[in-house]
Enzyme design. Structure first.
Site, PDB file in Angstrom:
ATOM      1  N   TYR A 582      14.285  12.195 -22.577  1.00  0.00           N
ATOM      2  CA  TYR A 582      12.713  12.193 -22.772  1.00  0.00           C
ATOM      3  C   TYR A 582      11.320  13.509 -22.453  1.00  0.00           C
ATOM      4  O   TYR A 582      12.065  13.848 -21.590  1.00  0.00           O
ATOM      5  CB  TYR A 582      12.379  10.871 -23.136  1.00  0.00           C
ATOM      6  CG  TYR A 582      12.891   9.724 -24.302  1.00  0.00           C
ATOM      7  CD1 TYR A 582      12.973   9.704 -25.269  1.00  0.00           C
ATOM      8  CD2 TYR A 582      13.064   8.720 -22.759  1.00  0.00           C
ATOM      9  CE1 TYR A 582      13.855   8.771 -25.964  1.00  0.00           C
ATOM     10  CE2 TYR A 582      14.283   7.410 -23.737  1.00  0.00           C
ATOM     11  CZ  TYR A 582      14.378   8.269 -25.288  1.00  0.00           C
ATOM     12  OH  TYR A 582      14.991   6.946 -25.859  1.00  0.00           O
ATOM     13  N   ARG A 630      12.452   5.937 -13.506  1.00  0.00           N
ATOM     14  CA  ARG A 630      13.584   6.278 -14.382  1.00  0.00           C
ATOM     15  C   ARG A 630      13.944   8.088 -14.044  1.00  0.00           C
ATOM     16  O   ARG A 630      13.365   7.845 -14.936  1.00  0.00           O
ATOM     17  CB  ARG A 630      13.494   5.594 -15.626  1.00  0.00           C
ATOM     18  CG  ARG A 630      15.074   5.366 -15.721  1.00  0.00           C
ATOM     19  CD  ARG A 630      15.841   4.770 -17.483  1.00  0.00           C
ATOM     20  NE  ARG A 630      15.506   3.165 -16.909  1.00  0.00           N
ATOM     21  CZ  ARG A 630      16.394   2.201 -17.200  1.00  0.00           C
ATOM     22  NH1 ARG A 630      17.071   2.605 -18.488  1.00  0.00           N
ATOM     23  NH2 ARG A 630      16.775   1.229 -17.077  1.00  0.00           N
TER      24      ARG A 630
END
Length: 775
Positions: A582, A630
Site C-alpha cells: 500500500y 504494520r
C-alpha cells in the site's frame, strides 16, 4: 532387477535389504568408497515411530537394532549457571558404527554384494553401471551424483553460517539428552550431548562463526580443537576427554551444515536420490537417518509394484516429498534457532530460554509439552504468570491469557483479532454490518480487536466497499461502534489507518476474475492512483502517479485528520498501515520505490516519508494511548526487496519515532513474491524483531490453533498474537479456547448474557478431555 546403490550409509544399505526382502532374486550391489569400519559420526538418534517402521519392514535387523538402543526420556538444559530438566521426550540412541555393522551383516545374509574402498563418479552411471536398471544415489550430504547435475535435480544447497564439530566422550550423560550453553570471553558456544552405547556419548560442539574465528579453531589441529572444547565444557565432563575420529579430514574438523533441498529426485527414469543426497535435516532434531531409512522403505515398496521403473521412482518421490519437506521445515526452524543463540541468551531467563529451545522446531507445542511433563509445564506457566502478575501469584495461567499493557491501555489477554477487510461499506461509511461484525468479535473474548484497514480518503480505498474515516458521518458511525464495544465487552478497539496507493481502485475479491488477483475496476469506475513511483502493481494494473512533495503534504494531512477523528470516535489505539505494497509500504520497499530523490535509494531514505506521516499522527494522538505500525518485514523477493535483515532496522526506526508495538506481517508488495508458507510462517520475523531489536511485536500469519498462540507467547516470539480467519469462522474463538483448556479467571471475560452457554461449553469440553484421557 539389477540395482546399484552408490553409497554405503544407512539409507543405501537399508534400501538393499528392503529390496532383497521383497524379492531375493534382485541383483543388488552397494558401492562404498570407505572401509567397512570407517564412520565419521558417533551416534544416531531415533524416535519410537522409526523403530516401529523398522520392525514392520524387517523384524530381524529391527530387533537387533532395538536390542542395542540406549533409551532416555529427559532433556537437560544448562544455561547461565542453572539447570532446567523436563521429562517425557522419548529418545533412542545407537552408535553409528554399530548400526552399520548390523546392516552390513544383514545385507550379507540376504545376498547383497558389498564393495568397500570402491570409488565411483557420475560418469560411471552410463558406463560402468550402464546395465543397471536402477542407480540409487545414496552418497550422502555431499553427494557427487547430485552435485554433478544440480540443475536436473532442481537442487539448492544453502551452506549455513554456524560451525560445528562431531566429538565423542566417555562421559555418558546417561540421564538425559543434554544441551550445554557456555558463555566464553569470545561469546556463546554450546554442546548437544547424548549417550549411544553403554559407555560413550556423542558430543557435538557448535558456535557462531565470529566465536569460531575468535577462539582460533581454524588454525588448530584436531586434537588441539578437542582439547580446547574440553576446557570450555570441563565441569560437565566428569574428568573425561573429548575424543575425535576425524583424522581422515584435512584442515579443520569443524564444518558448516549444508541445507539441501531437491525438488526433483529422479533423473533419466533410472537414477534416484535417497536420504541426505535428496534432503538434509539439521542434526539438532536428529532425523537425517530416520528420513533415509523411511526413504528406503518407500522406494522398495514402489519398485516392487506393478509399474514401470520410471513410474515407481516418481511415485516414491511423490509419497516421500511431503513428509521430507515437513520435517525439513521443522529442522530448518531448529537450525535457525541455534544460529541465533546469542539473541535468546540475551533476552531470556533460564526457564524461557529452555522453553524456547524445546519448541524451536514448531513441531513441539505447548500442549504437547503438557503431555510429556505436566508438572514442568505448569511450573513454566506459573513462572510466566509471576513475571506479569507479581511474585505472590501462584497459579498456572495459559500464556495467551496473561494481561499486557501498552502505555495506559490494559489488555486482558494476548489475543488480537487481526484486521480483516469486509469490503461492505458504501462511500466509506461503516454501517450495521460493521456494528454486528465488530460487536461480535469484541464479545468473543479477545483482548484487542482491530478494524479493517480504514482509509484516509476516497482515493485511498482498495475497493469501493472499503471503510473510511475522512468525514463526519463516518466518524459518527465509528463512534457508535466504539460505544457498543466498550459498553458490552472488555476488548480494546484499534483503528487501522491506511492508504491503498497503487493497489487501489480494484474490485471486491468476490468479483475478481478467478485468474486475476487484485483485478482493477472497469475504466469508468476507476479513480486516480498514487504511489512512491509511477510503477503499476501488476502488468494489468493502472499506472499510478509518483507522489510530489505537495501531494505528500496533502496525504500526511489526511492521516493526521484520520488520527484526530479516531480519538473523537473513541478508539483506544490506532495503527498505521505501512505494509503489503500500500502507499507507505511502496516507499519502504525497493520493489516499488525507484525514486532518485531524498525519498528513494537506501533504506534510510525510503523510510523518510512513512516516518514523517507516523510522527505527524503521533503528535496529535493522545500521549497516553498507544500506536502501532504494520510492516512487511520481508518482501520474499530475495535481493530485489527488503529482507529479514532490513526488518529490524525498519521496526527500530518506527519504534524510535514513538511506535509502541510492531505488527509484523510480510510480503504482498508483488505477485512475484515467493514466501515460505506454512503454519506460523511469519512468526520468525516477529521473533527476530522482538529479541534482536528489543522491540514489542505482534505475530501474525497462518496462526490458527490455541497451541500456536500459547507457544508463541511462552517462547517469547511475540508479545501479542493476531488471528484473522479463525475469528471469521468463530467470533468467540478466544472464549472457546479458554473452555478447551478448562481455564477461567485471569484473561477471560464472558458476556453476562451468554453465561449459561459458556458454562455448558466448559462442561462439554471437560467431558471431552476426560474421554480422551481414558481412551
Amino acid at each position: 532387477m539389477k540395482i546399484v546403490c552408490l553409497g554405503g550409509g544407512p539409507s543405501g544399505l537399508y534400501l538393499a535389504i528392503s529390496m532383497k526382502l521383497r524379492d531375493p532374486s534382485h541383483d543388488i550391489t552397494v558401492y562404498e568408497r570407505n572401509r567397512p569400519d570407517d564412520t565419521f559420526g558417533w551416534g544416531v538418534v531415533f524416535s519410537d515411530q522409526t523403530v516401529e517402521n523398522l520392525m514392520a519392514n524387517d523384524p530381524i535387523s529391527g530387533q537387533q537394532i532395538a536390542d542395542e538402543f540406549i533409551h532416555w526420556d529427559m532433556i537437560d538444559c544448562f544455561f547461565k549457571g542453572g539447570l532446567e530438566r523436563s521429562d517425557g521426550h522419548g529418545f533412542i540412541g545407537l552408535g553409528r558404527k554399530r548400526m552399520l555393522q548390523i546392516l552390513h551383516q544383514r545385507c550379507r545374509d540376504l545376498g547383497v554384494v558389498l564393495e568397500f574402498e570402491n570409488e565411483f563418479s557420475p560418469d560411471d552411471i552410463d558406463t560402468r553401471f550402464a546395465d543397471a536398471d536402477v542407480v540409487v544415489a545414496a552418497d550422502g550430504i555431499n553427494s557427487r551424483i547430485r552435485n554433478a547435475d544440480l540443475e536436473t535435480f532442481d537442487c539448492s544447497v544453502d551452506v549455513r553460517p554456524n560451525k560445528f564439530v562431531w566429538l565423542g566422550t566417555k562421559q555418558t550423560f546417561r540421564d538425559a539428552f543434554t544441551f550445554i550453553f557456555e558463555e566464553t570471553e569470545h561469546g556463546w558456544i554450546w554442546a548437544h550431548a547424548y549417550q549411544f552405547d553403554e559407555d560413550t556419548s556423542t558430543f557435538i560442539v557448535e558456535c557462531n562463526p565470529d566465536v569460531y574465528d575468535a577462539i582460533g579453531f581454524e588454525h588448530m589441529s584436531h586434537a588441539e580443537s578437542a582439547e580446547t572444547c574440553r576446557k570450555i565444557f570441563e565441569k560437565y565432563l566428569g574428568g573425561h576427554e573429548l575424543l575425535t575420529n576425524s583424522a581422515h579430514i584435512r584442515g579443520s574438523a569443524w564444518i558448516n551444515f549444508p541445507h539441501v533441498l531437491c525438488r526433483n529426485w529422479v533423473k533419466n527414469e533410472r537414477v534416484v536420490l535417497i536420504g541426505d543426497a535428496a534432503h538434509t535435516a539439521h542434526f539438532s532434531i536428529g532425523s537425517g537417518t530416520k528420513l533415509g531409512l523411511e526413504d528406503a522403505i518407500s522406494l522398495a515398496d514402489h519398485l516392487t509394484r506393478d509399474s514401470s521403473i520410471g513410474e515407481a521412482l516418481h511415485a516414491y518421490q511423490a509419497e516421500r516429498e511431503i513428509d521430507a519437506l515437513r520435517l525439513q521445515n521443522s529442522a530448518r526452524n531448529a537450525m535457525i534457532w541455534f544460529e541465533n543463540v546469542p539473541r535468546y541468551a540475551r533476552a531470556f531467563d533460564l526457564k524461557q530460554f529452555n522453553y524456547s529451545m524445546l519448541t524451536r522446531s514448531q513441531r513441539v507445542s505447548h500442549e504437547n509439552l503438557r503431555l510429556r511433563d505436566q508438572s514442568w509445564l505448569e511450573g513454566m506457566e506459573k513462572h510466566l504468570a509471576r513475571r506479569v502478575l507479581g511474585d505472590t501469584f501462584d497459579s498456572a495461567v495459559p500464556p495467551m491469557f496473561l494481561p499486557y499493557k501498552l502505555r495506559d491501555m490494559d489488555l486482558i489477554n494476548r489475543v488480537v483479532v487481526s484486521p480483516m477487510s469486509m469490503y461492505s461499506a458504501v462511500d466509506g461509511l461503516p454501517d450495521d454490518w460493521h456494528l454486528v461484525h465488530y460487536g461480535s468479535l469484541a464479545k468473543g473474548g479477545a483482548g484487542l480487536v482491530y478494524t479493517e484497514m480504514t482509509d484516509v480518503s476516497p482515493e485511498g480505498r482498495i475497493t469501493p466497499g472499503c471503510a473510511g474515516i475522512w468525514n463526519d458521518e463516518q466518524e459518527a458511525s465509528w463512534k457508535r461502534i466504539n460505544d457498543f464495544v466498550h459498553k458490552h465487552s472488555k476488548a480494546k478497539f484499534c483503528l487501522q489507518i491506511g492508504h491503498a496507493g497503487a493497489k487501489g481502485a480494484t474490485k471486491e475479491p468476490w468479483k475478481w476474475d478467478p485468474n486475476i488477483l487484485d483485478e482493477p475496476l472497469d475504466d469508468a469506475d476507476q479513480w486516480p492512483l498514487v504511489s512512491a513511483s509511477a510503477l503499476p502493481y501488476d502488468s494489468y494494473s493502472p499506472v499510478p502517479a509518483a507522489l510530489t512533495r505537495d501531494m505528500m503534504d496533502a496525504i500526511t494531512a489526511q492521516h493526521v485528520a484520520a488520527a484526530q477523528r479516531a480519538e473523537r470516535a473513541g478508539f483506544d489505539m490506532i495503527e498505521l498501515h505501512a505494509a503489503h505494497g500500500y502507499l507507505l509500504s511502496s516507499f519502504i520497499t525497493p520493489v516499488m520505490n525507484q525514486r532518485d530523490d531524498e525519498y528513494g535509494g537506501n533504506l534510510e531514505n525510503r523510510l523518510r516519508y512513512p516516518l514523517e506521516v507516523f510522527r505527524a499522527m503521533r503528535e496529535v494522538w493522545p500521549a497516553d494511548k498507544p500506536m502501532s505500525v504494520r510492516i512487511s518485514a520481508c518482501d520474499w523477493m530475495e535481493e530485489q526487496g527488503n529482507t529479514e535483515e532490513d526488518a529490524v532496522a525498519i521496526a527500530r526506526a518506527f519504534s524510535e519515532a514513538g511506535a509502541d508495538i510492531i505488527d509484523v506481517s510480510s510480503g504482498q508488495v508483488s505477485h512475484q513474491a515467493k514466501p515460505l508458507p506454512g503454519r506460523m510462517f511469519q512468526t520468525p520475523l516477529s521473533d527476530r524483531i522482538r529479541n534482536e531489536g528489543n522491540i514489542a511485536t505482534m505475530a501474525v500469519g497462518n496462526i490458527y490453533e490455541v497451541d500456536h498462540v500459547n507457544s508463541i507467547i511462552a517462547a517469547g516470539r511475540a508479545d501479542l498474537v493476531c488471528l484473522a480467519r479463525p475469528h471469521l469462522a468463530d467470533p468467540g474463538w478466544t472464549l472457546r479456547a479458554a473452555a478447551e483448556m478448562g481455564h477461567t479467571g485471569v484473561g477471560v471475560s464472558e458476556p453476562h448474557q451468554y453465561f449459561l452457554g459458556y458454562r455448558q461449553l466448559h462442561v462439554n469440553m471437560e467431558r471431552a478431555r476426560e474421554m480422551a484421557a481414558s481412551s
